[in-house]
Design a protein around this motif. Structure first.
Motif, PDB file in Angstrom:
ATOM      1  N   ALA A   1     -10.765 -29.689  49.635  1.00 23.67           N
ATOM      2  CA  ALA A   1     -11.656 -28.528  49.668  1.00 23.67           C
ATOM      3  C   ALA A   1     -11.813 -28.002  51.089  1.00 23.67           C
ATOM      4  CB  ALA A   1     -13.019 -28.904  49.082  1.00 23.67           C
ATOM      5  N   ALA A   2     -11.916 -28.892  52.076  1.00 27.37           N
ATOM      6  CA  ALA A   2     -12.078 -28.450  53.459  1.00 27.37           C
ATOM      7  C   ALA A   2     -10.856 -27.686  53.944  1.00 27.37           C
ATOM      8  CB  ALA A   2     -12.339 -29.658  54.361  1.00 27.37           C
ATOM      9  N   ARG A   3      -9.683 -28.121  53.541  1.00 25.51           N
ATOM     10  CA  ARG A   3      -8.467 -27.415  53.966  1.00 25.51           C
ATOM     11  C   ARG A   3      -8.327 -26.071  53.277  1.00 25.51           C
ATOM     12  NH1 ARG A   3      -8.528 -32.145  55.402  1.00 25.51           N
ATOM     13  NH2 ARG A   3      -7.142 -33.088  56.944  1.00 25.51           N
ATOM     14  N   ARG A   4      -8.765 -25.983  52.024  1.00 24.12           N
ATOM     15  CA  ARG A   4      -8.729 -24.675  51.356  1.00 24.12           C
ATOM     16  C   ARG A   4      -9.687 -23.696  52.011  1.00 24.12           C
ATOM     17  NH1 ARG A   4      -9.172 -27.953  46.756  1.00 24.12           N
ATOM     18  NH2 ARG A   4     -11.309 -27.215  46.430  1.00 24.12           N
ATOM     19  N   ALA A   5     -10.842 -24.229  52.506  1.00 23.64           N
ATOM     20  CA  ALA A   5     -11.834 -23.356  53.134  1.00 23.64           C
ATOM     21  C   ALA A   5     -11.584 -23.149  54.616  1.00 23.64           C
ATOM     22  CB  ALA A   5     -13.230 -23.951  52.931  1.00 23.64           C
ATOM     23  N   GLY A   6     -10.552 -23.769  55.185  1.00 20.17           N
ATOM     24  CA  GLY A   6     -10.264 -23.618  56.605  1.00 20.17           C
ATOM     25  C   GLY A   6     -11.224 -24.388  57.498  1.00 20.17           C
ATOM     26  N   LEU A   7     -11.826 -25.469  56.984  1.00 20.08           N
ATOM     27  CA  LEU A   7     -12.771 -26.258  57.760  1.00 20.08           C
ATOM     28  C   LEU A   7     -12.090 -27.491  58.334  1.00 20.08           C
ATOM     29  CD1 LEU A   7     -15.785 -26.137  55.252  1.00 20.08           C
ATOM     30  CD2 LEU A   7     -15.382 -24.664  57.230  1.00 20.08           C
TER      31      LEU A   7
ATOM     32  N   LEU B   1       5.511  -9.958  49.287  1.00 18.95           N
ATOM     33  CA  LEU B   1       4.204 -10.447  48.824  1.00 18.95           C
ATOM     34  C   LEU B   1       3.839 -11.818  49.387  1.00 18.95           C
ATOM     35  CD1 LEU B   1       4.226  -9.475  45.032  1.00 18.95           C
ATOM     36  CD2 LEU B   1       2.925  -8.406  46.862  1.00 18.95           C
ATOM     37  N   ALA B   2       4.832 -12.604  49.778  1.00 18.17           N
ATOM     38  CA  ALA B   2       4.575 -13.984  50.208  1.00 18.17           C
ATOM     39  C   ALA B   2       3.531 -14.089  51.313  1.00 18.17           C
ATOM     40  CB  ALA B   2       5.882 -14.645  50.628  1.00 18.17           C
ATOM     41  N   PRO B   3       3.575 -13.245  52.368  1.00 12.55           N
ATOM     42  CA  PRO B   3       2.547 -13.384  53.422  1.00 12.55           C
ATOM     43  C   PRO B   3       1.131 -13.071  52.928  1.00 12.55           C
ATOM     44  CG  PRO B   3       4.461 -12.178  54.233  1.00 12.55           C
ATOM     45  CD  PRO B   3       4.614 -12.266  52.753  1.00 12.55           C
ATOM     46  N   GLN B   4       1.005 -12.321  51.823  1.00 11.74           N
ATOM     47  CA  GLN B   4      -0.320 -11.963  51.326  1.00 11.74           C
ATOM     48  C   GLN B   4      -0.897 -13.004  50.360  1.00 11.74           C
ATOM     49  OE1 GLN B   4      -0.563  -7.758  50.020  1.00 11.74           O
ATOM     50  NE2 GLN B   4       1.588  -7.570  50.614  1.00 11.74           N
ATOM     51  N   CYS B   5      -0.036 -13.894  49.850  1.00 11.19           N
ATOM     52  CA  CYS B   5      -0.457 -14.900  48.869  1.00 11.19           C
ATOM     53  C   CYS B   5      -0.670 -16.250  49.556  1.00 11.19           C
ATOM     54  CB  CYS B   5       0.590 -15.020  47.759  1.00 11.19           C
ATOM     55  SG  CYS B   5       0.913 -13.445  46.905  1.00 11.19           S
ATOM     56  N   SER B   6      -1.196 -17.192  48.831  1.00 13.55           N
ATOM     57  CA  SER B   6      -1.477 -18.508  49.401  1.00 13.55           C
ATOM     58  C   SER B   6      -1.327 -19.585  48.336  1.00 13.55           C
ATOM     59  CB  SER B   6      -2.891 -18.558  49.985  1.00 13.55           C
ATOM     60  OG  SER B   6      -3.858 -18.309  48.967  1.00 13.55           O
ATOM     61  N   LEU B   7      -1.072 -20.807  48.807  1.00 12.15           N
ATOM     62  CA  LEU B   7      -1.010 -21.984  47.938  1.00 12.15           C
ATOM     63  C   LEU B   7      -2.209 -22.862  48.238  1.00 12.15           C
ATOM     64  CD1 LEU B   7       2.732 -23.135  47.840  1.00 12.15           C
ATOM     65  CD2 LEU B   7       1.327 -22.493  45.884  1.00 12.15           C
ATOM     66  N   LYS B   8      -3.016 -23.134  47.231  1.00 15.24           N
ATOM     67  CA  LYS B   8      -4.202 -23.969  47.383  1.00 15.24           C
ATOM     68  C   LYS B   8      -3.991 -25.283  46.635  1.00 15.24           C
ATOM     69  CE  LYS B   8      -6.507 -20.837  49.673  1.00 15.24           C
ATOM     70  NZ  LYS B   8      -7.689 -20.182  49.101  1.00 15.24           N
ATOM     71  N   THR B   9      -4.335 -26.403  47.271  1.00 14.70           N
ATOM     72  CA  THR B   9      -4.166 -27.730  46.681  1.00 14.70           C
ATOM     73  C   THR B   9      -5.517 -28.249  46.194  1.00 14.70           C
ATOM     74  OG1 THR B   9      -2.337 -28.180  48.203  1.00 14.70           O
ATOM     75  CG2 THR B   9      -3.286 -30.064  47.040  1.00 14.70           C
ATOM     76  N   PHE B  10      -5.531 -28.779  44.980  1.00 11.46           N
ATOM     77  CA  PHE B  10      -6.751 -29.339  44.378  1.00 11.46           C
ATOM     78  C   PHE B  10      -6.479 -30.793  43.996  1.00 11.46           C
ATOM     79  CE2 PHE B  10      -7.078 -24.821  43.812  1.00 11.46           C
ATOM     80  CZ  PHE B  10      -8.430 -24.523  43.945  1.00 11.46           C
ATOM     81  N   GLY B  11      -7.419 -31.658  44.364  1.00 11.98           N
ATOM     82  CA  GLY B  11      -7.316 -33.057  43.965  1.00 11.98           C
ATOM     83  C   GLY B  11      -7.705 -33.255  42.518  1.00 11.98           C
ATOM     84  N   ALA B  12      -7.293 -34.374  41.947  1.00 13.14           N
ATOM     85  CA  ALA B  12      -7.624 -34.668  40.549  1.00 13.14           C
ATOM     86  C   ALA B  12      -9.134 -34.709  40.353  1.00 13.14           C
ATOM     87  CB  ALA B  12      -7.004 -35.995  40.140  1.00 13.14           C
ATOM     88  N   GLY B  13      -9.628 -33.977  39.364  1.00 12.49           N
ATOM     89  CA  GLY B  13     -11.054 -33.924  39.073  1.00 12.49           C
ATOM     90  C   GLY B  13     -11.766 -32.739  39.696  1.00 12.49           C
TER      91      GLY B  13
END
Length: 456
Positions: free
Chosen positions: A291-297, A333-345
């Motif tokens: 979550a911290a990496r998705r939020a840039g923290l 479109l690639a520079p405008q999109c993003s990949l977000k990682t989510f842990g199990a749960g």
């Protein structure tokens, strides 16, 4: 005449009493049965030998019968006493808390006293010297084993007082763990990294905290460290939102996050039980890593590394058929999109929130659930599974209409989600009618699978 008439009547009465006690499942049934079958016939035989047969009390046969009768009387008296005191002990009373060793020791003392009485009265033994020898021997043994006996006595006192039970969570001198075993000598705590054995003498001599009493509810507090430059409101929101998905939180409770300064935040988890503190804090730290990496923290001094554009392009190619994308459009479109990682749960989509991007599952498995309505099969207030999504499927279909829904999307495994800005999706829908039709079908399908009475 007393034996001929009285004994059969007394046996009949005791038989009826025994049957009634058995039907009531009373603990007195066994002593009454032994009284009926063994003690009364034995006593009758003793009376016949001495009163009818006129045998002397010094006769060996009479002595043997008298010994058997005395032993039976002591045994039945102990059984009846145990049944009356502890057979129906009220839960939480001193009788229910009394350790079995105390009962065994008391029974041993009474048996020895009864045997000494029978030996003195029937066989004429002098037991005075025996009592003196036992007293002196007990003093010698007690002095030699005072340390070991002290630990055992401390354990017995703890078992009698019961300041904690199996499953309770104790904090002893800074060591916190769940009680997994209690015996006369020591208490075993499962600390999460192993089992710590604490002598009962140490517990009895020191103070400790039972986190499971007076109530099983427990507020677990610990600290997290973020970057000093991270916006505090974003940190608080990220931690609170991530903790909301923990299964061990008390229903209706909210995690409290307080900034302590210097990038340190105190987190208080309202847990259902204290025994879940270790697992809950570990799960939260694991999910916060994503979550911290998705939020840039910056969590624990480690900042998120941006994903390579090539990874985003590969994810776009996996949904190029759905979005009718050409190679040139993917590169644009690639520079405008993003990949977000989510842990199990972790929750990817939460009810009551309007998605800020349109998402596709790039890898992993996602489970979509909805609140169980009154007409659901289980009839409970839980959740029902709407769909299971895998690579290439849409995870935020309601984003197309800017609506907040009741659906919850949860990562079942480590999952990557390709997120497209809503402005980009709007342009694709306007420019390509096939895209609009396919995305509308996905939204309609999720509406159709939602339980009756729920709207997305």
């Amino acid at each position: 005449m007393a034996l001929i008439v009285g004994l059969p009547i007394l046996l009949l009465v005791l038989s009826e009493v025994h049957l009634r006690l058995v039907r009531r499942d009373s603990s007195l049934a066994a002593p009454v049965n032994r009284l009926r079958l063994w003690l009364l016939p034995g006593a009758a035989l003793l009376v016949l030998l001495t009163q009818v047969g006129h045998l002397s009390a010094d006769n060996n046969g009479v002595r043997i019968v008298a010994t058997v009768v005395g032993v039976l009387a002591v045994s039945i008296a102990l059984g009846a006493l145990n049944a009356l005191l502890f057979g129906n002990a009220v839960r939480g009373s001193w009788r229910e808390r009394l350790p079995g060793i105390f009962i065994d020791l008391a029974r041993l003392v009474l048996v020895v006293a009864g045997a000494a009485f029978v030996a003195s009265m029937v066989w004429g033994f002098d037991v005075g010297g025996l009592w003196a020898t036992l007293g002196v021997g007990s003093i010698v043994i007690g002095l030699a084993l005072q340390n070991a006996i002290g630990s055992v006595v401390s354990g017995l006192l703890l078992l009698f007082e019961q300041p904690f039970r199996l499953g309770d969570t104790l904090d002893v001198g800074g060591v916190s763990g769940r009680v997994v075993e209690m015996n006369w000598r020591s208490t075993h705590l499962d600390t999460g990294s192993g089992v710590q054995v604490i002598p009962n003498s140490s517990l009895a001599a020191a103070s400790f905290t039972n986190d499971s009493r007076p109530t099983r509810a427990h507020d677990h507090t610990f600290s997290l460290t973020f970057g000093p430059a991270d916006p505090p409101h974003e940190v608080v929101e990220t931690v609170t939102t991530t903790a909301a998905a923990l299964p061990s939180l008390r229903p209706g409770s909210v995690t409290k996050v307080r900034a302590a300064g210097g990038g340190v935040y105190d987190v208080t988890l309202p847990l259902a039980t204290a025994s879940e503190a270790g697992l809950a804090s570990s799960t939260l730290r694991t999910r916060l890593w994503y979550a911290a990496r998705r939020a840039g923290l910056t969590l624990d001094g480690v900042a998120a590394d941006p994903r390579p554009v090539a990874d985003v392009e590969a994810a776009l190619r996996s949904v190029s058929t759905t979005l009718e994308l050409t190679d040139e459009e993917i590169e644009a479109l690639a520079p405008q999109c993003s990949l977000k990682t989510f842990g199990a749960g972790e929750h990817i989509v939460r009810p009551g929130r309007v998605p800020t991007a349109y998402g596709f599952v790039a890898s992993g498995v996602v489970e979509v659930t909805a609140p169980a309505g009154p007409a659901s099969a289980n009839g409970s207030g839980g959740a029902v599974v709407v769909a299971r999504l895998d690579r290439g499927q849409v995870v935020t279909a309601e984003a197309l209409l800017r609506e907040s829904g009741t659906l919850t999307a949860t990562a079942v495994t480590l999952t990557e989600v390709l997120e497209l800005p809503l402005a980009v999706v709007d342009q694709l829908v306007v420019a390509k009618h096939g895209v609009a039709r396919r995305l509308s079908e996905v939204a309609d399908m999720q509406r159709a699978n939602t339980p009756q009475g729920q709207h997305t």
